[in-house]
Design a protein around this motif. Structure first.
Motif, PDB file in Angstrom:
ATOM      1  N   SER A   1     -42.001   9.911   7.080  1.00 13.65           N
ATOM      2  CA  SER A   1     -43.060   9.055   6.569  1.00 13.65           C
ATOM      3  C   SER A   1     -43.222   7.757   7.355  1.00 13.65           C
ATOM      4  N   GLU A   2     -42.682   7.711   8.555  1.00 17.13           N
ATOM      5  CA  GLU A   2     -42.902   6.507   9.343  1.00 17.13           C
ATOM      6  C   GLU A   2     -44.376   6.388   9.705  1.00 17.13           C
ATOM      7  N   GLN A   3     -44.814   5.234  10.032  1.00 13.82           N
ATOM      8  CA  GLN A   3     -46.227   4.967  10.234  1.00 13.82           C
ATOM      9  C   GLN A   3     -46.777   5.814  11.358  1.00 13.82           C
ATOM     10  N   LEU A   4     -47.963   6.370  11.108  1.00  6.25           N
ATOM     11  CA  LEU A   4     -48.606   7.187  12.129  1.00  6.25           C
ATOM     12  C   LEU A   4     -49.097   6.310  13.267  1.00  6.25           C
ATOM     13  N   PRO A   5     -48.890   6.727  14.510  1.00  2.93           N
ATOM     14  CA  PRO A   5     -49.422   5.947  15.611  1.00  2.93           C
ATOM     15  C   PRO A   5     -50.937   6.091  15.733  1.00  2.93           C
ATOM     16  N   ILE A   6     -51.502   7.176  15.173  1.00  2.00           N
ATOM     17  CA  ILE A   6     -52.950   7.391  15.215  1.00  2.00           C
ATOM     18  C   ILE A   6     -53.503   7.066  13.835  1.00  2.00           C
ATOM     19  N   GLN A   7     -54.020   5.863  13.696  1.00  2.00           N
ATOM     20  CA  GLN A   7     -54.595   5.412  12.445  1.00  2.00           C
ATOM     21  C   GLN A   7     -56.117   5.446  12.474  1.00  2.00           C
ATOM     22  N   THR A   8     -56.696   5.263  13.636  1.00  2.00           N
ATOM     23  CA  THR A   8     -58.143   5.142  13.770  1.00  2.00           C
ATOM     24  C   THR A   8     -58.634   6.028  14.915  1.00  2.00           C
ATOM     25  N   PHE A   9     -59.949   6.116  15.048  1.00  2.00           N
ATOM     26  CA  PHE A   9     -60.536   6.874  16.153  1.00  2.00           C
ATOM     27  C   PHE A   9     -60.279   6.185  17.490  1.00  2.00           C
ATOM     28  N   GLU A  10     -60.136   4.869  17.461  1.00  2.00           N
ATOM     29  CA  GLU A  10     -59.794   4.154  18.686  1.00  2.00           C
ATOM     30  C   GLU A  10     -58.396   4.542  19.167  1.00  2.00           C
ATOM     31  N   ASP A  11     -57.468   4.682  18.226  1.00  2.00           N
ATOM     32  CA  ASP A  11     -56.124   5.143  18.593  1.00  2.00           C
ATOM     33  C   ASP A  11     -56.169   6.543  19.185  1.00  2.00           C
ATOM     34  N   LEU A  12     -57.043   7.384  18.654  1.00  2.00           N
ATOM     35  CA  LEU A  12     -57.156   8.752  19.159  1.00  2.00           C
ATOM     36  C   LEU A  12     -57.647   8.775  20.599  1.00  2.00           C
ATOM     37  N   VAL A  13     -58.584   7.890  20.916  1.00  4.06           N
ATOM     38  CA  VAL A  13     -59.123   7.837  22.280  1.00  4.06           C
ATOM     39  C   VAL A  13     -58.078   7.300  23.256  1.00  4.06           C
ATOM     40  N   LYS A  14     -57.279   6.336  22.828  1.00  7.45           N
ATOM     41  CA  LYS A  14     -56.329   5.695  23.741  1.00  7.45           C
ATOM     42  C   LYS A  14     -55.134   6.584  24.077  1.00  7.45           C
ATOM     43  N   GLN A  15     -54.742   7.470  23.155  1.00  5.32           N
ATOM     44  CA  GLN A  15     -53.555   8.295  23.405  1.00  5.32           C
ATOM     45  C   GLN A  15     -53.867   9.421  24.389  1.00  5.32           C
ATOM     46  N   ARG A  16     -52.821  10.002  24.967  1.00  2.00           N
ATOM     47  CA  ARG A  16     -52.976  11.055  25.966  1.00  2.00           C
ATOM     48  C   ARG A  16     -52.194  12.322  25.629  1.00  2.00           C
ATOM     49  N   ASN A  17     -51.575  12.355  24.469  1.00  2.00           N
ATOM     50  CA  ASN A  17     -50.743  13.504  24.131  1.00  2.00           C
ATOM     51  C   ASN A  17     -51.508  14.611  23.410  1.00  2.00           C
ATOM     52  N   LEU A  18     -52.581  14.247  22.703  1.00  4.19           N
ATOM     53  CA  LEU A  18     -53.307  15.210  21.892  1.00  4.19           C
ATOM     54  C   LEU A  18     -54.710  15.442  22.438  1.00  4.19           C
ATOM     55  N   GLU A  19     -55.107  16.711  22.466  1.00  4.69           N
ATOM     56  CA  GLU A  19     -56.511  17.041  22.671  1.00  4.69           C
ATOM     57  C   GLU A  19     -57.222  16.932  21.322  1.00  4.69           C
ATOM     58  N   PHE A  20     -58.534  16.723  21.353  1.00  3.87           N
ATOM     59  CA  PHE A  20     -59.267  16.632  20.097  1.00  3.87           C
ATOM     60  C   PHE A  20     -60.667  17.202  20.280  1.00  3.87           C
ATOM     61  N   GLY A  21     -61.181  17.739  19.180  1.00  5.71           N
ATOM     62  CA  GLY A  21     -62.504  18.348  19.200  1.00  5.71           C
ATOM     63  C   GLY A  21     -63.006  18.566  17.788  1.00  5.71           C
TER      64      GLY A  21
ATOM     65  N   ALA B   1     -55.502  11.302   9.134  1.00  4.27           N
ATOM     66  CA  ALA B   1     -55.405   9.889   9.497  1.00  4.27           C
ATOM     67  C   ALA B   1     -56.177   9.036   8.489  1.00  4.27           C
ATOM     68  N   PRO B   2     -55.778   7.781   8.293  1.00  4.83           N
ATOM     69  CA  PRO B   2     -56.395   6.956   7.238  1.00  4.83           C
ATOM     70  C   PRO B   2     -57.884   6.682   7.427  1.00  4.83           C
ATOM     71  N   GLU B   3     -58.348   6.481   8.672  1.00  3.09           N
ATOM     72  CA  GLU B   3     -59.741   6.046   8.859  1.00  3.09           C
ATOM     73  C   GLU B   3     -60.723   7.188   8.608  1.00  3.09           C
ATOM     74  N   VAL B   4     -61.773   6.892   7.862  1.00  2.00           N
ATOM     75  CA  VAL B   4     -62.874   7.823   7.617  1.00  2.00           C
ATOM     76  C   VAL B   4     -64.174   7.094   7.951  1.00  2.00           C
ATOM     77  N   ILE B   5     -65.017   7.715   8.753  1.00  2.00           N
ATOM     78  CA  ILE B   5     -66.284   7.101   9.169  1.00  2.00           C
ATOM     79  C   ILE B   5     -67.446   8.007   8.754  1.00  2.00           C
ATOM     80  N   GLY B   6     -68.651   7.481   8.885  1.00  2.00           N
ATOM     81  CA  GLY B   6     -69.841   8.294   8.672  1.00  2.00           C
ATOM     82  C   GLY B   6     -69.945   8.891   7.290  1.00  2.00           C
ATOM     83  N   ALA B   7     -69.972   8.039   6.254  1.00  2.00           N
ATOM     84  CA  ALA B   7     -70.090   8.545   4.890  1.00  2.00           C
ATOM     85  C   ALA B   7     -71.319   9.440   4.770  1.00  2.00           C
ATOM     86  N   ARG B   8     -71.148  10.590   4.152  1.00  2.00           N
ATOM     87  CA  ARG B   8     -72.211  11.571   4.043  1.00  2.00           C
ATOM     88  C   ARG B   8     -71.973  12.428   2.820  1.00  2.00           C
ATOM     89  N   GLY B   9     -72.877  13.386   2.582  1.00  2.77           N
ATOM     90  CA  GLY B   9     -72.747  14.244   1.410  1.00  2.77           C
ATOM     91  C   GLY B   9     -73.146  15.668   1.716  1.00  2.77           C
TER      92      GLY B   9
END
Length: 490
Positions: free
Chosen positions: A267-287, A359-367
């Motif tokens: 339960s240690e703090q996630l290093p990827i908290q936001t979408f900015e963190d996702l862009v800066k890291q190099r270990n994970l691919e994303f799509g 990850a904690p951050e959620v963007i683009g509220a929609r329904g």
């Protein structure tokens, strides 16, 4: 003539049997299910009620195949709407398995395309309401609210433990309070041992065993669950020692339990908290899902971070974009991959798979809304029915029913660092014990002073004051009345 009649009867019988077999096969096909749902009405077979063709998509837990039937959140919602608005429905799974996007030729794919081609009357599915879709079809009031989140596997998202990870079970405030409690207790031990007549007999000639350094050592020994000398003799000192031992036992139990949970639950703090963190890291691919509203959200966004995410996915679209939600979840579980998608669906994946986390951050509220043809007479009644279901709590009931977690892992908030309020009762007990110890020492000294005052025929207050000055090594006062001090200790 009889032979011809017999032959005709055999042919007709064979044709009828083949027709019944064909109808039975069609009813058992999970791709096309016909249903007559009259809700709570049980007065007839529903003859004369309008029949709507409903298009949907297979996605857990919205629509799932169970044997020869479809079930899930959207199927329960559809049944409730049919009961309220009095219609029958026929459900078909979208042919191309797509939600709906503009193809290269300008035509719409997926469920939106089927509605535009009049192959379906409505679409009941996790279909996001977007401006592009709203231009060609109509949407009802959203029945579920969501956003865009990041789904990760815990072991790929967890950061390495810090060098001082052993301090994690308690917050900084708790460690500060613990240090203050330790110093205060040791000072009280030192003070009470000097005041109590039972700890030494000759204050002038003896050296008290509970010096301040010895008191610090005694308190540290209790923290390590080890006995330490000097051993208390006076009741007042023993009261403080017992309270401190109980305090350290409870504190160590809380520390060990919380530290074990931190190690086992990751339960240690996630290093990827936001979408900015996702862009800066190099270990994970994303799509994300190919052709989904999430993909076009990043494409149309003016946010620099979102544009970087879109450019990354566009350059590697053959490798990072997935076809289905199930494929995305499986890829997150099997490789160093982060999936960007609907947060409500990611919450379900995290509830079903204990090694996944959002990850904690959620963007683009929609329904999610029900799509109909433009100018459809069903749009407004369906919107009103959805609002009634929300007001009555039925939508919340369906959400809890189909999002029920099968993963029993503890949440990160529960196993975070313990704050001082969580141990407030423990610190209060220690404070009360220290106060009782000091009062007991004063009572012991007062009793001894009364006996000495009666023997010397002096004021009890003056003897009590002299005793305190002598025991606390206030030398100036002690020299003024050496005889009195000796008689008081006799």
């Amino acid at each position: 003539m009889d032979k011809g009649l017999h032959f005709t009867i055999c042919v007709v019988t064979a044709v009828l049997l083949l027709r019944e077999s064909s109808q039975a096969g069609e009813e058992n096909d999970p791709e096309v299910l016909a249903a007559t749902n009259l809700g709570t009405d049980s007065r007839g077979a529903g003859e004369g009620l309008p029949t709507l063709t409903v298009t949907t998509i297979l996605e857990d837990p919205y629509v799932m195949v169970r044997g020869a039937e479809l079930e899930g959140y959207c199927m329960d919602l559809l049944g409730a709407l049919a009961g309220m608005l009095r219609f029958q429905y026929r459900v078909k799974v979208v042919g191309d398995g797509q939600y709906g996007a503009v193809a290269a030729g300008g035509n719409w794919t997926g469920m939106i395309g089927e509605i535009l081609r009049r192959e379906a009357d409505i679409a009941v599915a996790p279909l996001t309401v977007t401006s592009a879709r709203e231009e060609v079809v109509s949407f009802t009031t959203p029945f579920l609210q969501t956003g865009i989140g990041i789904l990760l596997r815990k072991d790929t998202a967890s950061q390495d433990m810090s060098f001082f990870h052993f301090l994690s079970p308690f917050s900084k405030e708790t460690w500060t309070a613990l240090l203050f409690a330790y110093l205060l207790t040791c000072f009280c031990l030192f003070l009470v041992a000097r005041l109590s007549p039972c700890e030494w007999n000759e204050p002038k000639s003896e050296e008290n065993h509970f010096t301040f350094l010895n008191s610090l050592w005694f308190g540290a020994g209790a923290l390590a669950l080890q006995g330490a000398t000097p051993r208390p003799q006076a009741l007042s000192v023993r009261v403080i020692a017992v309270v401190w031992w109980l305090f350290t036992l409870a504190l160590l139990a809380a520390y060990i339990a919380n530290f074990t949970a931190l190690l086992s639950s990751g339960s240690e703090q996630l290093p990827i908290q936001t979408f900015e963190d996702l862009v800066k890291q190099r270990n994970l691919e994303f799509g994300t899902l190919e052709g989904s509203s999430t993909f076009y959200y990043f494409k149309n966004s003016k946010n620099p971070i979102h544009q970087m995410i879109y450019e990354y996915m566009e350059k590697r679209r053959e490798h990072v974009l997935v076809k289905t939600y199930q494929e995305a979840v499986q890829r997150v579980m099997d490789s160093n991959y982060a999936f960007i998608g609907e947060s409500i669906s990611q919450d379900l994946a995290a509830a079903r798979h204990c090694n996944l986390i959002r990850a904690p951050e959620v963007i683009g509220a929609r329904g999610f809304g029900i799509a109909t043809t433009q100018a459809s007479p069903w749009t407004k009644p369906l919107s009103i029915a959805v609002l009634k279901l929300r007001e009555s709590g039925d939508l919340d009931y369906l959400r809890n029913k189909w999002w029920e977690s099968s993963c029993q892992h503890r949440s990160r908030d529960r196993w975070g660092p313990l704050e001082p309020p969580a141990l407030g009762g423990l610190f209060l007990t220690l404070g009360i014990g220290l106060a009782l110890g000091v009062l007991a020492a004063l009572a012991e000294l007062s009793s001894s002073s009364r006996r000495a005052a009666a023997h010397a025929k002096k004021s009890c207050c003056s003897v009590f004051t002299e005793e305190i000055c002598t025991r606390l090594r206030i030398k100036g006062t002690a020299r003024q009345s050496p005889e009195t001090s000796g008689k008081a200790n006799a």
